[in-house]
Motif scaffolding. Structure first.
Motif, PDB file in Angstrom:
ATOM      1  N   THR A  48       1.016  -1.140  -0.155  1.00 30.65           N
ATOM      2  CA  THR A  48      -0.066  -0.033   0.049  1.00 30.65           C
ATOM      3  C   THR A  48       0.880   1.120   0.046  1.00 30.65           C
ATOM      4  O   THR A  48       2.161   1.086   0.535  1.00 30.65           O
ATOM      5  N   VAL A  49       0.466   2.119  -0.408  1.00 34.25           N
ATOM      6  CA  VAL A  49       0.962   3.500  -0.311  1.00 34.25           C
ATOM      7  C   VAL A  49       0.314   4.734   0.106  1.00 34.25           C
ATOM      8  O   VAL A  49      -1.007   4.634   0.328  1.00 34.25           O
ATOM      9  N   PRO A  50       0.873   5.754   0.817  1.00 40.85           N
ATOM     10  CA  PRO A  50       0.186   6.653   1.603  1.00 40.85           C
ATOM     11  C   PRO A  50      -0.472   7.659   0.698  1.00 40.85           C
ATOM     12  O   PRO A  50      -0.207   7.882  -0.606  1.00 40.85           O
ATOM     13  N   SER A  51      -1.902   7.644   1.089  1.00 39.20           N
ATOM     14  CA  SER A  51      -2.880   8.445   0.017  1.00 39.20           C
ATOM     15  C   SER A  51      -3.309   9.902   0.700  1.00 39.20           C
ATOM     16  O   SER A  51      -3.787  10.586  -0.169  1.00 39.20           O
ATOM     17  N   THR A  52      -2.964   9.827   1.928  1.00 39.32           N
ATOM     18  CA  THR A  52      -3.184  11.263   2.437  1.00 39.32           C
ATOM     19  C   THR A  52      -1.741  11.784   2.998  1.00 39.32           C
ATOM     20  O   THR A  52      -0.852  11.209   3.191  1.00 39.32           O
ATOM     21  N   LEU A  53      -1.800  13.176   3.131  1.00 37.85           N
ATOM     22  CA  LEU A  53      -0.601  13.835   3.724  1.00 37.85           C
ATOM     23  C   LEU A  53      -0.104  13.433   5.010  1.00 37.85           C
ATOM     24  O   LEU A  53       0.968  13.065   5.032  1.00 37.85           O
ATOM     25  N   ASP A  54      -0.954  13.138   6.034  1.00 40.40           N
ATOM     26  CA  ASP A  54      -0.612  12.629   7.208  1.00 40.40           C
ATOM     27  C   ASP A  54      -0.016  11.284   7.052  1.00 40.40           C
ATOM     28  O   ASP A  54       1.064  11.151   7.671  1.00 40.40           O
ATOM     29  N   GLU A  55      -0.482  10.563   6.129  1.00 35.80           N
ATOM     30  CA  GLU A  55       0.312   9.121   5.996  1.00 35.80           C
ATOM     31  C   GLU A  55       1.740   9.221   5.395  1.00 35.80           C
ATOM     32  O   GLU A  55       2.552   8.661   5.961  1.00 35.80           O
ATOM     33  N   LEU A  56       1.673   9.999   4.439  1.00 35.98           N
ATOM     34  CA  LEU A  56       3.034  10.457   3.888  1.00 35.98           C
ATOM     35  C   LEU A  56       3.990  10.814   4.667  1.00 35.98           C
ATOM     36  O   LEU A  56       5.021  10.518   4.803  1.00 35.98           O
ATOM     37  N   GLU A  87       5.335   8.066   7.367  1.00 38.27           N
ATOM     38  CA  GLU A  87       6.179   7.063   6.382  1.00 38.27           C
ATOM     39  C   GLU A  87       7.534   7.824   6.188  1.00 38.27           C
ATOM     40  O   GLU A  87       8.707   7.259   6.495  1.00 38.27           O
ATOM     41  N   ARG A 114      -5.721   0.713   3.770  1.00 40.46           N
ATOM     42  CA  ARG A 114      -5.136   1.819   4.192  1.00 40.46           C
ATOM     43  C   ARG A 114      -5.755   2.835   4.843  1.00 40.46           C
ATOM     44  O   ARG A 114      -6.932   3.079   3.962  1.00 40.46           O
ATOM     45  N   GLN A 115      -5.439   3.689   5.578  1.00 45.39           N
ATOM     46  CA  GLN A 115      -6.135   4.873   5.985  1.00 45.39           C
ATOM     47  C   GLN A 115      -6.176   5.777   4.742  1.00 45.39           C
ATOM     48  O   GLN A 115      -5.262   5.898   3.936  1.00 45.39           O
ATOM     49  N   PRO A 116      -7.196   6.727   4.583  1.00 41.70           N
ATOM     50  CA  PRO A 116      -8.445   6.704   5.585  1.00 41.70           C
ATOM     51  C   PRO A 116      -9.166   5.773   4.993  1.00 41.70           C
ATOM     52  O   PRO A 116      -9.180   4.985   3.670  1.00 41.70           O
ATOM     53  N   ILE A 127      -2.933  12.241  -6.525  1.00 38.74           N
ATOM     54  CA  ILE A 127      -3.451  12.286  -5.403  1.00 38.74           C
ATOM     55  C   ILE A 127      -2.980  13.212  -4.282  1.00 38.74           C
ATOM     56  O   ILE A 127      -2.151  14.080  -4.658  1.00 38.74           O
ATOM     57  N   GLU A 128      -3.767  13.371  -2.943  1.00 33.77           N
ATOM     58  CA  GLU A 128      -3.292  14.243  -1.975  1.00 33.77           C
ATOM     59  C   GLU A 128      -2.080  14.486  -1.691  1.00 33.77           C
ATOM     60  O   GLU A 128      -1.705  15.802  -1.247  1.00 33.77           O
ATOM     61  N   THR A 129      -1.261  13.415  -1.566  1.00 34.60           N
ATOM     62  CA  THR A 129       0.231  13.521  -1.159  1.00 34.60           C
ATOM     63  C   THR A 129       0.944  14.039  -2.532  1.00 34.60           C
ATOM     64  O   THR A 129       2.175  14.482  -2.300  1.00 34.60           O
ATOM     65  N   PRO A 186      -5.762   5.067  -4.479  1.00 28.28           N
ATOM     66  CA  PRO A 186      -4.828   4.498  -5.192  1.00 28.28           C
ATOM     67  C   PRO A 186      -5.112   2.915  -5.467  1.00 28.28           C
ATOM     68  O   PRO A 186      -5.692   2.300  -4.357  1.00 28.28           O
ATOM     69  N   THR A 198      -3.149   0.288  -5.143  1.00 25.89           N
ATOM     70  CA  THR A 198      -2.543  -0.608  -4.401  1.00 25.89           C
ATOM     71  C   THR A 198      -3.156  -0.517  -2.904  1.00 25.89           C
ATOM     72  O   THR A 198      -2.817  -1.398  -2.031  1.00 25.89           O
ATOM     73  N   ASN A 199      -4.134   0.290  -2.814  1.00 27.02           N
ATOM     74  CA  ASN A 199      -4.539   0.376  -1.501  1.00 27.02           C
ATOM     75  C   ASN A 199      -6.030  -0.304  -1.217  1.00 27.02           C
ATOM     76  O   ASN A 199      -6.827  -0.175  -0.249  1.00 27.02           O
TER      77      ASN A 199
END
Lengths: 597, 373
Positions: free
Chosen positions: A356-364, A367, B322-324, B342-344, B364, B366-367
Motif C-alpha cells: 500500500t502507498v500513503p494516500s493522505t498527507l498525514d500518512e506520507l 512514512e 489503508r487509511q483513510p 493524489i493528496e500527497t 490508489p 494498491t490500497n
C-alpha cells in the motif's frame, strides 16, 4: 558478447524481492541514454516459482513502451548487427528470494572476523551472524546458531599466514559439528569458503571436505596489517551464481539468458559507488532503503565499505524500525501530535500490507518520519562496521589495527563527505524532491558542504553490472538519467543560542544570512556551480575551526541550496511537544516541503 | 504496472485445499499416494542430529593435545552416560588422579589432536509431522513429505501468532462488530477455537488462556495490547513460533475492525465443527498468511474456485486496506488508465470506489484488495 563499440542497445533487469525492473538503454546521437523502464511483480515465490516469468513481464512492458520488439516467445532476440529487433546485450542483477545470506567466522572478532564480514558485505551479502573464538559464546551455542540460521554460504577465516593454526581449526571443528544444511535444496552441500592461514588449509580440509562443499582461497588477512578481500569476494560471487542462484526457482534459465553472470543487487550498486568515488576523487555515501533492508555504501579515504541492515526497511521491516529506534524517536519527526495507539496500528498495518502507498498527507508524513529513523540507524550500523583500512595501499600499521579494536574509529566522516546518493522507494519516489533532501539531511546530518542526489528510478544495480562490461554506457546513463542532483547542503557544526545569526553565505552578488535554529532554501538552478564564501558565527565551525570562513564550491539542483543552521554535534529537537510541532512546521514551510493543507 | 492491485486473501466456503506437509530434514514418509489420512495421523518422521557438547579434554587433563587421547576411557563412536568417567589422568603413583565425566547422555563423536577438543553428541531427536487436516495424499515428496488434498472451507487471515492447533469452532459473538468481554469467555470453551468479533484485547487473550481456549479468530487487534500479551515487540513480520498457549488469527488488521461479513458468515456456519488453524505469518518472501481450515467429506463435490485468475474489474468488490476508510468494503466503479495526482502529490494508478451508501472516492489501486465472491 559483441565488441563494445558494436553495442548500441542494452537491456538490463534487476530482480528485487517484490518487483522486477527492466531498463532499456540506447546509443543515440553518440551517447548512451535511458529509453524506457518497465516493471512487473517478481515471480520467485509460489504459485509461479520461476523468476523468468517476472523478467519477461517486465521486458514486455519495455517492449510496449519503447515500441521495439525484444522477445521472440520466451527468448530475448540478440541482434547480429546493431539494427532491427532485439538487443545487443542483456544483463541482470538479483536480490530475489532474500538475496545472499551468509555467516562468517574468524578467530578474533575485531580482526579476522571483522575482515571476513567486510568481505561478505562487500560482495553483496547479508551477514546473518559473525562467529569468533572470542565472541563469548559456548561452542554448543555457536553450533546451534549455525544450524538454525541455515545460511547460503559460510566464510571461514582466521590466523595470519604462517601463524598458529589451533584457533582456526577449532572454528572448522565447530562448523563440522554443526553439519550445516543450506537454505535451498535439501540435496546439495553447503558451500564453505576458507580464507584463513594457508598453513591450516589441510587441517581445515580434513574436517570440512566431506561435510561441506569446501573452497580454499587466499587468506583475507595474510598479515595483521594487510587485508586482501578480493579473492574471497570473487569466490563469493562465483558461488552465489553456482549454488544459491542455481537453486532459486527459474534462475538456471535466467543465467542462460544473460550475457554476463548475474550479480547480487547490492554488489552491483557498490561497484558503482566505488567507481564514482575513484573517478571524481571524492568521498561518497550511498544508501538504498528498501522494503525489507537498508544498504549503506561508503567510499572514504579511498576505502569502499558496504553494510546491510537486514531488518531496517519501509514495509516488511517497518515494525522493526520502531522496535530498534523506539517509538519516541520516530514520533519526534511527525509534524503533528498523534495518539500512540493509532500510530502503532498504522505502522503494523503497513507491515502486513506492504504494497500500500500513503494516500493522505498525514500518512506520507508518517512514512517519511519512519524513514528518517531507518536511515539514521542504518548509518549508525555502517559507521560501526566501516572502520576499514587506512592509508593508500590498503595497508595499515599494527598500531592502527589495534586502534581499530580499541577505539572503533570509523572511516565515515560527515565533514569530509562530498556526495550523498539516495535511492529506494521512499527517497526515489517522494512526491517532492525536497522531501528526499530533508529526509537525508535529518537522518545523516551532513556537515559543512555536501551535495545531495537521488537515483531517479533506482537503476543503480543495473548500471553497476553494466559498468563491468561497458563502462562508457554505464557512466553516461548514470550522469544523465540516473542521478538527480538536488543541490548542496551547507551546515555549520556546533550550537549557539537560538535565533542568533549563525551563518552567512556569499556568492555572486547574493548574500544569505541564516539564524541558529533555522533552515533556508536558496533557489539555484540545476547545473550551476559557484564559489561561495561561507562565514560561520564565532562559535560555529565549517570544518577548519570555530568562526573561520571558508571558500567552497556550492551547486544548485532541482531543489536548490539548503542552508541548515539547526546545529550539529548535537542536533536536537525540542522536548516539548507543542514547541517541537511548531518548529517542524516552520522548517517545512521554509523549504516548502509539503503542500498546504 | 499491469497488475497494481493487491490480490485478496482467500475466503472461500468450499474449495479444494492442498497442504504440503514437509520434514525439516530428509526422513521417512509413512503414507502412500492415495491414502486417506486424518488430521492427527503422523505422516512423516525424521531424526534431527542431537546437540553437540565440546569438551576441552587436553586442557582439563593438563596435557598437550596429542597426548590427550591416551587418557580416554572411551572410543570414538561409544555411547556414554551423563557423569560417566570418560577420561582419567594417571596421577603420581595412583594419587592426584583427575577424572573427567561426560556432561551429557550421548555418543563420542570425535577428538581433535590440534585443538585438544573432544566432541560429544546428544542422542538424535525424533521429529514427527501430522497431517494437520483430513485429506487424501495426492503427492509423495520422496523422503521429505506429502501433499494432501481435501475439500474444505478455507479462510486466510492477515496476521496471526502461534502455530498449528486443531479444535472445535465455537461462536463467541453474535455479530462481527462485537468486542469480546472477559465474562464472555466461559469454562465450556476449553479446548475450543473461538470465533470473535472486531477486537481481541490483551485481557481477552489472557482470559482465553486461563480458560484453556486454544485459538481465536477475530477482526482486529491493537498492536499495543499484542505487545503486552507477548511481553515483547514483534520486529520483523515472521510469527508462528510464539508459545503463549493460544493461536490467534486476525482477519482484517490492527485496530478495532469488524470482521468482514462474508468471513463471519462462513465461520458462523461452521460453528461446532472441527477446524485446523495456524497463526504463522511471514510477510517477506513466501507470503505465508494465517489460516482457518474446516474439511469436508472427501466425496464432496466442489468446482475449483475461480479466484486464482481473477483480476480487478468494474464491479469488483474490494476492501480498502489503508487509511483513510481502512476496512471499508465497496465496489470498483472506475479504473482510469492515466496516472492521477493524489493528496500527497504522488502520481499513481487509481480507481474509483463506491461505498454501499453510494458515496464515491478516488484512491490508489494498491490500497485496496479484492474480495472474492
Amino acid at each position: 558478447m559483441k565488441e563494445k563499440d558494436q553495442i548500441t542497445r542494452i537491456l538490463a533487469t534487476d530482480c528485487g524481492s517484490t518487483t522486477t525492473k527492466a531498463i532499456l538503454i540506447e546509443k543515440r546521437d553518440n551517447e548512451y541514454r535511458l529509453i524506457v523502464r518497465g516493471e512487473a511483480p517478481t515471480t520467485v515465490e509460489s504459485p509461479y516459482e520461476d523468476v523468468t516469468k517476472g523478467v519477461l513481464n517486465a521486458i514486455k512492458e519495455v517492449e510496449e513502451l519503447a515500441e521495439i520488439k525484444i522477445l521472440e516467445g520466451d527468448d530475448i532476440i540478440k541482434r547480429e548487427k546493431n539494427t532491427g529487433d532485439g538487443v545487443d546485450l542483456y544483463i541482470s542483477t538479483s536480490s530475489a528470494g532474500g538475496g545472499l545470506q551468509m555467516m562468517v567466522a574468524g578467530v578474533v572478532d575485531k580482526m579476522s572476523a571483522e575482515s571476513a564480514a567486510r568481505a561478505a558485505l562487500g560482495a553483496g551479502s547479508i551477514v546473518m551472524d559473525v562467529i569468533a573464538t572470542n565472541d563469548k559464546r559456548l561452542d554448543h551455542e555457536r553450533i546451534k546458531r549455525i544450524r538454525t540460521l541455515r545460511p547460503d554460504m559460510i566464510l571461514l577465516s582466521g590466523g595470519t599466514d604462517g601463524g598458529t593454526i589451533t584457533h582456526v581449526v577449532q572454528l572448522a571443528e565447530i562448523i563440522e559439528a554443526a553439519d550445516p544444511k543450506p537454505r535451498f535444496g535439501a540435496g546439495y552441500k553447503l558451500p564453505v569458503i576458507y580464507a584463513g592461514n594457508k598453513n591450516a588449509a589441510d587441517e581445515v580440509a580434513k574436517r570440512l571436505d566431506k561435510k561441506t562443499a569446501l573452497y580454499i582461497v587466499d587468506n583475507l588477512r595474510p598479515t595483521l596489517e594487510r587485508e586482501n578481500l578480493q579473492p574471497a569476494r570473487d569466490k563469493i560471487h562465483e558461488l552465489f551464481m553456482e549454488h544459491v542462484m542455481a537453486q532459486a526457482p527459474g534462475y538456471k534459465k535466467l543465467m542462460d539468458m544473460t550475457d554476463v553472470p548475474i550479480m547480487p543487487t547490492p554488489g552491483a550498486v557498490g561497484l558503482l559507488i566505488e567507481a564514482i568515488g575513484n573517478r571524481d576523487n571524492i568521498e561518497v555515501l550511498g544508501v538504498d532503503i528498501g522494503g525489507a533492508t537498508t544498504d549503506i555504501f561508503s567510499f572514504f579515504q579511498k576505502t569502499f565499505n558496504r553494510t546491510v541492515s537486514a531488518n531496517l526497511g519501509m514495509s516488511y521491516s517497518i515494525s522493526n524500525v520502531v522496535k530498534e529506534a523506539g517509538l519516541k524517536n520516530i514520533m519526534r519527526w511527525v509534524p503533528f501530535e498523534m495518539d500512540e495507539k493509532d500510530f502503532r496500528n498504522r505502522i503494523r498495518n503497513k507491515m502486513i500490507r506492504p504494497t500500500t502507498v500513503p494516500s493522505t498527507l498525514d500518512e506520507l508524513q508518517i512514512e517519511q518520519a519512519i524513514s528518517r529513523e531507518a536511515l539514521r540507524l542504518a548509518l549508525e550500523q555502517h559507521k560501526a562496521m566501516a572502520v576499514g583500512l587506512k592509508g593508500v595501499q590498503k595497508e595499515r600499521t599494527i598500531s592502527d589495527a589495534f586502534d581499530q579494536s580499541s577505539s572503533g574509529a570509523t572511516l565515515v566522516n560527515m565533514l569530509t563527505l562530498n556526495l550523498v546518493v539516495g535511492s529506494g522507494g521512499v527517497l526515489s519516489h517522494a512526491p517532492r524532491r525536497v522531501q528526499s533532501a530533508l529526509m537525508m539531511i535529518d537522518a545523516f546530518l551532513p556537515e559543512a558542504v555536501t551535495m545531495l542526489t537521488v537515483d531517479s528510478i533506482f537503476m543503480m544495480p543495473q548500471l553497476g553490472v553494466l559498468s563491468t562490461v561497458h563502462d562508457q554506457a554505464a557512466t553516461e546513463v548514470f550522469e544523465k538519467d540516473c542521478l538527480v542532483r538536488l543541490g548542496s547542503c551547507i551546515a555549520p557544526i556546533g550550537s549557539i543560542k537560538e535565533g542568533m545569526e549563525a551563518v552567512t553565505v556569499k556568492f555572486d552578488k547574493e548574500e544569505h544570512r541564516v539564524n541558529f535554529g533555522d533552515i533556508k532554501l536558496i533557489p539555484m538552478e540545476l547545473g550551476k556551480r559557484v564559489k561561495a564564501t561561507i562565514i560561520p558565527a564565532k562559535n560555529l565551525d565549517m570544518g577548519i575551526g570555530k568562526g573561520k570562513e571558508i571558500e567552497a564550491e556550492i551547486e544548485g539542483g532541482v531543489v536548490g541550496v539548503i542552508i541548515d543552521a539547526r546545529g550539529r554535534r548535537p542536533f536536537t529537537l525540542p522536548e516539548d511537544e507543542k514547541t517541537r510541532v511548531e518548529k517542524m512546521n516552520k522548517w517545512i514551510k521554509a523549504l516548502n516541503v509539503y503542500p498546504e493543507k | 504496472m499491469a497488475h497494481s492491485y493487491t490480490p485478496g486473501l482467500k475466503v472461500t466456503e468450499k474449495a479444494i485445499v492442498r497442504k504440503e506437509r514437509r520434514l525439516p530434514l530428509k526422513g521417512n514418509v509413512l503414507v502412500k499416494l492415495g491414502d486417506v489420512v486424518k488430521a492427527d495421523d503422523i505422516v512423516a518422521t525424521t531424526t534431527l542430529p542431537g546437540d553437540v557438547e565440546r569438551l576441552n579434554l587436553a586442557g582439563k587433563l593438563g596435557v598437550p593435545s596429542k597426548e590427550a587421547p591416551s587418557f580416554l576411557k572411551v572410543k570414538i563412536g561409544d555411547t556414554v552416560k551423563k557423569d560417566e568417567i570418560i577420561a582419567e589422568s594417571k596421577g603420581f603413583f595412583g594419587f592426584f588422579k583427575s577424572s573427567i565425566q561426560s556432561p551429557i547422555d550421548g555418543a563420542v563423536e570425535s577428538f581433535s589432536e590440534i585443538t585438544g577438543m573432544l566432541t560429544l553428541r546428544k542422542p538424535p531427536k525424533k521429529v514427527e509431522i501430522d497431517a494437520y487436516v483430513n485429506g487424501k495424499v495426492v503427492k509423495v515428496i520422496e523422503n521429505e513429505g506429502i501433499v494432501l488434498e481435501t475439500p474444505a472451507t478455507f479462510i486466510q487471515g492477515i496476521f496471526g501468532i502461534g502455530g498449528e492447533v486443531k479444535g472445535v469452532l465455537k461462536l463467541a459473538v453474535m455479530s462481527p462488530d462485537y468486542v469480546l468481554k472477559p465474562q464472555d469467555i466461559t469454562d465450556d470453551m476449553k479446548g475450543k477455537i473461538l470465533i470473535g468479533g472486531s477486537l481481541v484485547t490483551n485481557e481477552i487473550l489472557r482470559a482465553c488462556v486461563a480458560k484453556g481456549v486454544i485459538g481465536i479468530v477475530a477482526g482486529g487487534i491493537n498492536d499495543k495490547e499484542l505487545k503486552e500479551f507477548l511481553g515483547e515487540e514483534i520486529g520483523v513480520a515472521i510469527t508462528g513460533q510464539e508459545e503463549k498457549g493460544i493461536t490467534v488469527v486476525v482477519t482484517e488488521g490492527f485496530g478495532q475492525m469488524s470482521m468482514a461479513k462474508k468471513t463471519f458468515d462462513i465461520l458462523k456456519k461452521n460453528d461446532g465443527k472441527k477446524a485446523s488453524i495456524n497463526g504463522a505469518t511471514q510477510i517477506r518472501a513466501g507470503v505465508l498468511r494465517p489460516e482457518v481450515i474446516v474439511t469436508y467429506d472427501l466425496n464432496t463435490d466442489i468446482s475449483e474456485s475461480k479466484h486464482t485468475e481473477m483480476g480487478m474489474d468494474i464491479g469488483s468488490v474490494v476492501r480498502i486496506i489503508r487509511q483513510p476508510f481502512f476496512g471499508a468494503i465497496g465496489r470498483v466503479v472506475g479504473l482510469p488508465h492515466q496516472l492521477q495526482k493524489i493528496e500527497t502529490e504522488a502520481h499513481v494508478r487509481v480507481l474509483e470506489f463506491q461505498f454501499d451508501d453510494g458515496k464515491k472516492i478516488v484512491l490508489p489501486r494498491t490500497n485496496v484488495e479484492l474480495i472474492e465472491e
